[in-house]
Design a protein around this motif. Structure first.
Motif, PDB file in Angstrom:
ATOM      1  N   SER A   1       0.884  -1.167   0.000  1.00 59.28           N
ATOM      2  CA  SER A   1       0.000   0.000   0.000  1.00 59.28           C
ATOM      3  C   SER A   1       0.918   1.211   0.000  1.00 59.28           C
ATOM      4  CB  SER A   1      -0.891   0.020   1.230  1.00 59.28           C
ATOM      5  OG  SER A   1      -1.839  -1.015   1.163  1.00 59.28           O
ATOM      6  N   TYR A   2       0.497   2.273  -0.702  1.00 59.48           N
ATOM      7  CA  TYR A   2       1.353   3.452  -0.799  1.00 59.48           C
ATOM      8  C   TYR A   2       0.493   4.705  -0.794  1.00 59.48           C
ATOM      9  CZ  TYR A   2       5.036   6.597  -2.217  1.00 59.48           C
ATOM     10  OH  TYR A   2       5.937   7.623  -2.247  1.00 59.48           O
ATOM     11  N   THR A   3       0.931   5.711  -0.042  1.00 61.79           N
ATOM     12  CA  THR A   3       0.218   6.980   0.046  1.00 61.79           C
ATOM     13  C   THR A   3       0.969   8.042  -0.757  1.00 61.79           C
ATOM     14  OG1 THR A   3      -0.604   6.413   2.238  1.00 61.79           O
ATOM     15  CG2 THR A   3      -0.678   8.740   1.617  1.00 61.79           C
ATOM     16  N   TYR A   4       0.284   8.604  -1.752  1.00 58.87           N
ATOM     17  CA  TYR A   4       0.848   9.701  -2.542  1.00 58.87           C
ATOM     18  C   TYR A   4       0.582  11.013  -1.821  1.00 58.87           C
ATOM     19  CZ  TYR A   4       1.725   6.521  -6.369  1.00 58.87           C
ATOM     20  OH  TYR A   4       2.217   5.497  -7.133  1.00 58.87           O
ATOM     21  N   LEU A   5       1.577  11.884  -1.813  1.00 60.96           N
ATOM     22  CA  LEU A   5       1.458  13.157  -1.106  1.00 60.96           C
ATOM     23  C   LEU A   5       0.776  14.226  -1.938  1.00 60.96           C
ATOM     24  CD1 LEU A   5       4.987  13.265   0.586  1.00 60.96           C
ATOM     25  CD2 LEU A   5       2.805  12.444   1.530  1.00 60.96           C
ATOM     26  N   ASN A   6       0.794  14.063  -3.266  1.00 64.08           N
ATOM     27  CA  ASN A   6       0.240  15.085  -4.150  1.00 64.08           C
ATOM     28  C   ASN A   6      -0.617  14.455  -5.238  1.00 64.08           C
ATOM     29  OD1 ASN A   6       1.752  17.439  -3.080  1.00 64.08           O
ATOM     30  ND2 ASN A   6       3.517  16.259  -3.792  1.00 64.08           N
ATOM     31  N   SER A   7      -1.572  15.238  -5.713  1.00 63.74           N
ATOM     32  CA  SER A   7      -2.338  14.825  -6.886  1.00 63.74           C
ATOM     33  C   SER A   7      -1.403  14.819  -8.084  1.00 63.74           C
ATOM     34  CB  SER A   7      -3.486  15.804  -7.146  1.00 63.74           C
ATOM     35  OG  SER A   7      -4.383  15.813  -6.074  1.00 63.74           O
ATOM     36  N   GLY A   8      -1.721  14.016  -9.087  1.00 63.95           N
ATOM     37  CA  GLY A   8      -0.911  14.005 -10.300  1.00 63.95           C
ATOM     38  C   GLY A   8      -0.992  12.681 -11.017  1.00 63.95           C
ATOM     39  N   ASN A   9      -0.243  12.588 -12.099  1.00 60.47           N
ATOM     40  CA  ASN A   9      -0.135  11.356 -12.877  1.00 60.47           C
ATOM     41  C   ASN A   9       1.188  10.692 -12.547  1.00 60.47           C
ATOM     42  OD1 ASN A   9      -2.596  11.636 -14.385  1.00 60.47           O
ATOM     43  ND2 ASN A   9      -1.591  13.278 -15.507  1.00 60.47           N
ATOM     44  N   TYR A  10       1.141   9.414 -12.261  1.00 56.77           N
ATOM     45  CA  TYR A  10       2.335   8.678 -11.862  1.00 56.77           C
ATOM     46  C   TYR A  10       2.447   7.401 -12.693  1.00 56.77           C
ATOM     47  CZ  TYR A  10       2.010  11.741  -7.828  1.00 56.77           C
ATOM     48  OH  TYR A  10       1.932  12.844  -7.022  1.00 56.77           O
ATOM     49  N   GLN A  11       3.649   7.089 -13.174  1.00 59.03           N
ATOM     50  CA  GLN A  11       3.886   5.822 -13.850  1.00 59.03           C
ATOM     51  C   GLN A  11       4.459   4.854 -12.822  1.00 59.03           C
ATOM     52  OE1 GLN A  11       6.679   5.683 -17.131  1.00 59.03           O
ATOM     53  NE2 GLN A  11       5.694   3.849 -17.922  1.00 59.03           N
TER      54      GLN A  11
END
Length: 102
Positions: free
Chosen positions: A58-68
């Motif tokens: 499980s991983y928490t992204y800190l910012n909105s955006g597109n990620y590969q």
């Protein structure tokens, strides 16, 4: 002389359909398989963070955006395959109207 042919991993993963933001964790499900042997993993979440070797993290992204996101599977015989998917993280705003959050 006998040549030993080792199988390549078949690498695939899925993610949770929805994540509550901010601070919502994306659940990654590793669907990788190999005909014989064992696999080790390296996850690149696409945000310059350190990779993870957890099977299904499980991983928490800190910012909105597109990620590969890239998953690399390595067999115990050294055969390597990768799978990558684009992930879009959006921060949804709650709106208050007539006593109901939407």
């Amino acid at each position: 002389t006998t040549a030993l042919i080792n199988p390549n991993p078949v690498v695939d993963f899925s993610t949770s359909a929805f994540v509550c933001m901010p601070n919502g964790a994306v659940a990654f499900t590793n669907n990788s398989i190999i005909a014989s042997g064992t696999l080790s993993y390296s996850w690149n979440f696409g945000d310059m963070s350190a990779p993870s070797s957890t099977v299904s993290p499980s991983y928490t992204y800190l910012n909105s955006g597109n990620y590969q996101v890239v998953l690399t599977a390595t067999s115990n015989a050294g055969c390597i395959k990768t799978a990558s998917k684009n992930l879009q993280i959006q921060l949804m705003q709650l709106k208050y109207a007539k006593g109901i959050y939407t």
